[in-house]
Write a protein that holds these residues in place. Structure first.
Motif, PDB file in Angstrom:
ATOM      1  N   VAL A  53      39.214 138.604  62.873  1.00  0.00           N
ATOM      2  CA  VAL A  53      39.621 137.818  64.031  1.00  0.00           C
ATOM      3  C   VAL A  53      39.811 136.376  63.579  1.00  0.00           C
ATOM      4  CG1 VAL A  53      39.011 137.071  66.363  1.00  0.00           C
ATOM      5  CG2 VAL A  53      38.294 139.344  65.540  1.00  0.00           C
ATOM      6  N   VAL A  54      40.959 135.789  63.937  1.00  0.00           N
ATOM      7  CA  VAL A  54      41.240 134.426  63.508  1.00  0.00           C
ATOM      8  C   VAL A  54      41.383 133.499  64.708  1.00  0.00           C
ATOM      9  CG1 VAL A  54      43.758 134.766  63.431  1.00  0.00           C
ATOM     10  CG2 VAL A  54      42.711 132.979  62.019  1.00  0.00           C
ATOM     11  N   PHE A  55      40.916 132.274  64.522  1.00  0.00           N
ATOM     12  CA  PHE A  55      41.092 131.180  65.482  1.00  0.00           C
ATOM     13  C   PHE A  55      41.756 130.039  64.737  1.00  0.00           C
ATOM     14  CE2 PHE A  55      39.593 126.992  66.759  1.00  0.00           C
ATOM     15  CZ  PHE A  55      39.815 126.965  68.127  1.00  0.00           C
ATOM     16  N   LEU A  56      42.726 129.387  65.389  1.00  0.00           N
ATOM     17  CA  LEU A  56      43.380 128.201  64.818  1.00  0.00           C
ATOM     18  C   LEU A  56      43.357 127.098  65.865  1.00  0.00           C
ATOM     19  CD1 LEU A  56      46.647 129.849  63.394  1.00  0.00           C
ATOM     20  CD2 LEU A  56      44.755 129.021  62.012  1.00  0.00           C
ATOM     21  N   LEU A  77      37.413 131.030  61.446  1.00  0.00           N
ATOM     22  CA  LEU A  77      37.594 129.974  62.445  1.00  0.00           C
ATOM     23  C   LEU A  77      38.216 128.761  61.767  1.00  0.00           C
ATOM     24  CD1 LEU A  77      34.108 130.439  64.165  1.00  0.00           C
ATOM     25  CD2 LEU A  77      36.298 131.530  64.756  1.00  0.00           C
ATOM     26  N   CYS A  78      39.529 128.661  61.867  1.00  0.00           N
ATOM     27  CA  CYS A  78      40.284 127.615  61.164  1.00  0.00           C
ATOM     28  C   CYS A  78      40.491 126.412  62.066  1.00  0.00           C
ATOM     29  CB  CYS A  78      41.643 128.147  60.735  1.00  0.00           C
ATOM     30  SG  CYS A  78      41.584 129.630  59.722  1.00  0.00           S
ATOM     31  N   GLY A  79      40.217 125.234  61.526  1.00  0.00           N
ATOM     32  CA  GLY A  79      40.413 124.011  62.286  1.00  0.00           C
ATOM     33  C   GLY A  79      39.279 123.048  62.063  1.00  0.00           C
ATOM     34  N   SER A 130      44.993 138.577  58.996  1.00  0.00           N
ATOM     35  CA  SER A 130      44.122 138.768  60.157  1.00  0.00           C
ATOM     36  C   SER A 130      44.614 139.883  61.065  1.00  0.00           C
ATOM     37  CB  SER A 130      44.001 137.453  60.937  1.00  0.00           C
ATOM     38  OG  SER A 130      43.330 136.483  60.156  1.00  0.00           O
ATOM     39  N   SER A 131      43.707 140.335  61.925  1.00  0.00           N
ATOM     40  CA  SER A 131      43.971 141.477  62.800  1.00  0.00           C
ATOM     41  C   SER A 131      44.273 141.064  64.236  1.00  0.00           C
ATOM     42  CB  SER A 131      42.764 142.415  62.802  1.00  0.00           C
ATOM     43  OG  SER A 131      42.273 142.627  61.496  1.00  0.00           O
ATOM     44  N   VAL A 132      43.530 140.081  64.750  1.00  0.00           N
ATOM     45  CA  VAL A 132      43.642 139.628  66.140  1.00  0.00           C
ATOM     46  C   VAL A 132      43.521 138.110  66.155  1.00  0.00           C
ATOM     47  CG1 VAL A 132      42.468 139.595  68.396  1.00  0.00           C
ATOM     48  CG2 VAL A 132      42.726 141.755  67.172  1.00  0.00           C
ATOM     49  N   PHE A 133      44.266 137.478  67.055  1.00  0.00           N
ATOM     50  CA  PHE A 133      44.141 136.037  67.245  1.00  0.00           C
ATOM     51  C   PHE A 133      43.338 135.767  68.513  1.00  0.00           C
ATOM     52  CE2 PHE A 133      45.449 131.996  69.081  1.00  0.00           C
ATOM     53  CZ  PHE A 133      45.196 131.147  68.012  1.00  0.00           C
ATOM     54  N   MET A 134      42.368 134.851  68.412  1.00  0.00           N
ATOM     55  CA  MET A 134      41.486 134.526  69.539  1.00  0.00           C
ATOM     56  C   MET A 134      41.619 133.056  69.898  1.00  0.00           C
ATOM     57  SD  MET A 134      37.285 134.545  69.431  1.00  0.00           S
ATOM     58  CE  MET A 134      37.157 133.118  68.334  1.00  0.00           C
ATOM     59  N   GLN A 157      50.938 124.697  76.371  1.00  0.00           N
ATOM     60  CA  GLN A 157      51.474 125.959  75.842  1.00  0.00           C
ATOM     61  C   GLN A 157      51.163 125.945  74.345  1.00  0.00           C
ATOM     62  OE1 GLN A 157      55.731 126.846  75.287  1.00  0.00           O
ATOM     63  NE2 GLN A 157      55.416 128.497  76.758  1.00  0.00           N
ATOM     64  N   PRO A 158      50.020 126.502  73.951  1.00  0.00           N
ATOM     65  CA  PRO A 158      49.537 126.333  72.579  1.00  0.00           C
ATOM     66  C   PRO A 158      50.455 126.905  71.514  1.00  0.00           C
ATOM     67  CG  PRO A 158      48.173 127.897  73.790  1.00  0.00           C
ATOM     68  CD  PRO A 158      49.085 127.268  74.785  1.00  0.00           C
ATOM     69  N   MET A 159      50.790 126.045  70.544  1.00  0.00           N
ATOM     70  CA  MET A 159      51.593 126.476  69.405  1.00  0.00           C
ATOM     71  C   MET A 159      50.862 127.531  68.590  1.00  0.00           C
ATOM     72  SD  MET A 159      54.652 125.247  69.060  1.00  0.00           S
ATOM     73  CE  MET A 159      54.992 125.388  67.295  1.00  0.00           C
ATOM     74  N   SER A 160      49.539 127.467  68.566  1.00  0.00           N
ATOM     75  CA  SER A 160      48.786 128.423  67.752  1.00  0.00           C
ATOM     76  C   SER A 160      49.013 129.853  68.225  1.00  0.00           C
ATOM     77  CB  SER A 160      47.286 128.090  67.785  1.00  0.00           C
ATOM     78  OG  SER A 160      46.796 128.103  69.114  1.00  0.00           O
ATOM     79  N   ILE A 161      49.126 130.062  69.535  1.00  0.00           N
ATOM     80  CA  ILE A 161      49.409 131.408  70.047  1.00  0.00           C
ATOM     81  C   ILE A 161      50.804 131.851  69.619  1.00  0.00           C
ATOM     82  CG2 ILE A 161      49.975 132.684  72.161  1.00  0.00           C
ATOM     83  CD1 ILE A 161      47.506 131.621  73.436  1.00  0.00           C
ATOM     84  N   LEU A 162      51.778 130.952  69.719  1.00  0.00           N
ATOM     85  CA  LEU A 162      53.132 131.309  69.302  1.00  0.00           C
ATOM     86  C   LEU A 162      53.188 131.610  67.811  1.00  0.00           C
ATOM     87  CD1 LEU A 162      55.316 128.813  71.358  1.00  0.00           C
ATOM     88  CD2 LEU A 162      54.876 131.226  71.816  1.00  0.00           C
ATOM     89  N   ASP A 163      52.468 130.826  67.013  1.00  0.00           N
ATOM     90  CA  ASP A 163      52.407 131.103  65.574  1.00  0.00           C
ATOM     91  C   ASP A 163      51.851 132.501  65.325  1.00  0.00           C
ATOM     92  OD1 ASP A 163      53.439 128.649  64.833  1.00  0.00           O
ATOM     93  OD2 ASP A 163      51.484 127.720  64.518  1.00  0.00           O
ATOM     94  N   ALA A 164      50.771 132.841  66.049  1.00  0.00           N
ATOM     95  CA  ALA A 164      50.161 134.155  65.872  1.00  0.00           C
ATOM     96  C   ALA A 164      51.097 135.272  66.323  1.00  0.00           C
ATOM     97  CB  ALA A 164      48.838 134.222  66.643  1.00  0.00           C
ATOM     98  N   MET A 165      51.797 135.063  67.434  1.00  0.00           N
ATOM     99  CA  MET A 165      52.758 136.059  67.913  1.00  0.00           C
ATOM    100  C   MET A 165      53.898 136.253  66.915  1.00  0.00           C
ATOM    101  SD  MET A 165      52.903 134.998  71.962  1.00  0.00           S
ATOM    102  CE  MET A 165      54.460 135.845  72.241  1.00  0.00           C
ATOM    103  N   ALA A 166      54.286 135.158  66.255  1.00  0.00           N
ATOM    104  CA  ALA A 166      55.363 135.243  65.269  1.00  0.00           C
ATOM    105  C   ALA A 166      55.001 136.157  64.111  1.00  0.00           C
ATOM    106  CB  ALA A 166      55.700 133.849  64.742  1.00  0.00           C
ATOM    107  N   TYR A 167      53.712 136.360  63.891  1.00  0.00           N
ATOM    108  CA  TYR A 167      53.225 137.266  62.842  1.00  0.00           C
ATOM    109  C   TYR A 167      52.812 138.619  63.418  1.00  0.00           C
ATOM    110  CZ  TYR A 167      53.159 133.614  59.254  1.00  0.00           C
ATOM    111  OH  TYR A 167      53.520 132.641  58.343  1.00  0.00           O
TER     112      TYR A 167
END
Length: 368
Positions: free
Chosen positions: A189-192, A222-224, A265-269, A277-287
């Motif tokens: 599980v990854v966090f950005l 947990l990245c950041g 990673s497997s899941v973005f949290m 509108q968090p860019m981190s979610i869009l980055d995760a969706m892009a992958y």
């Protein structure tokens, strides 16, 4: 202020953050350099903010104002595009706005703020008047979601508000198919993002502990970074409550390191309390990562609950843990959710769709 010359490229000055700044605004503006926007518009970038000490930030804004003054005089932009947030950004960029308006240059504000309640709703009447006065000077205000358009109507008339979603640069479906088996097996599980209260950092320990109870062998990356005091408290709570669980804090990740952690990673949290509108979610969706997040800001427009991820109420870490576990215990569901995540990213949040909307905003303002 437009031109009948078909070869004319309208002159735009964009007020941005330094390119290595941590966070979503720089992630958005960095994508403009060398993009299709520069093919249609002659863009000059002025950096007004950097990470670092207060003194370093002060010097940066002074240098930015000096460069901006020169550009207004010599380049003579036909439009200024400012990227702002709430808090210090609101005050820091007011001189840029005033200098443009004195020269009769229209200004577009691209608002990336998240905590509107603190910024405006719960503010003093004096601050509310100041906010309305400043925003009345913008010719158009870009917000990141329909929800934010509704929130902003006490400050800006609806006819001057435009929704432009953030964007991502999606991977291919072939790449995703090659990652799925390893990702599901890895249970990572990854966090950005900023590690602090607003993005749910103080819920991490409960999320990690309760996910591990249902899913032995799960790991969290947990990245950041964030305020030193907050990060230390969050790490201490995790160490106390989550002994024996694989948890790492790589700090801010960029470029190859960011690519690697998103591929592996497997899941973005993202258990946020306030968001635009968090860019981190869009980055995760892009992958093609399934998303577990909260029902705040523009997130429900990015994450379709039960389709490309699971949304919970903010402040409910047990529900977040349950959502993560449910995805990583059901292979068919996991694969389907991953594919939907990439599909939505590709169809709705590609860069060119974003650039087209920005171009429409520019052209509308330039024709006035």
């Amino acid at each position: 202020m437009g031109s009948s010359d078909t070869n004319h490229k309208p002159r735009v000055c964009m007020i941005v953050q330094q390119r290595d700044v941590k966070g979503g605004i720089a992630s958005v503006t960095n994508g403009y350099y060398g993009s299709s926007l520069e093919e249609k518009y002659d863009i000059r970038y002025v950096e007004s903010y950097c990470d670092g000490s207060q003194f370093k930030k002060f010097i940066k804004v002074l240098k930015g104002l000096w460069e901006y003054r020169r550009i207004l005089r010599d380049f003579k932009p036909e439009l200024v595009h400012m990227h702002t947030s709430f808090g210090p950004s609101f005050y820091r960029l007011q001189p840029f706005l005033s200098m443009a308006k004195r020269r009769g240059v229209p200004v577009v504000d691209h608002c990336h703020g998240a905590d509107f309640d603190t910024f405006y709703v719960n503010a003093s009447e004096k601050k509310k008047r100041l906010v309305r006065k400043v925003f009345s000077k913008f010719d158009t205000v870009i917000v990141l979601s329909r929800e934010w358009k509704e929130k902003f109507t006490p400050v800006v008339p609806k006819d001057r508000l435009v929704v432009v979603h953030n964007y991502c640069k999606p991977k291919t479906s072939e790449q995703l198919e090659g990652w799925l088996e390893d990702r599901f097996a890895k249970k990572q599980v990854v966090f950005l993002g900023e590690i602090g209260k607003r993005k749910g950092g103080f819920d991490f320990a409960v999320i990690i502990l309760n996910t591990a109870k249902k899913l032995p062998g799960v790991r969290f990356v947990l990245c950041g970074d964030g305020a030193k005091e907050d990060v230390e408290k969050i790490k201490a709570e995790i160490e106390k409550k989550c002994s024996g669980i694989d948890v790492s804090f790589p700090g801010w990740v960029r470029d190859d390191a960011k690519d690697r952690v998103l591929v592996e990673s497997s899941v973005f949290m993202l258990p946020s309390y306030h968001e635009g509108q968090p860019m981190s979610i869009l980055d995760a969706m892009a992958y093609g990562l399934p998303i577990v997040s909260t029902e705040v800001g523009g997130i429900p427009q990015q994450v379709k609950n039960g389709v490309n991820g699971i949304l919970t109420k903010s402040g409910d870490p047990l529900a977040t843990a349950e959502a993560i576990s449910s995805l990583l215990l059901d292979k068919d569901r996991y694969f389907a959710t991953s594919r939907e995540s990439l599909g939505i990213a590709t169809e709705e949040y590609g860069f060119e769709a974003h650039a087209k909307k920005i171009s429409e905003v520019y052209d509308s303002v330039l024709k006035k």
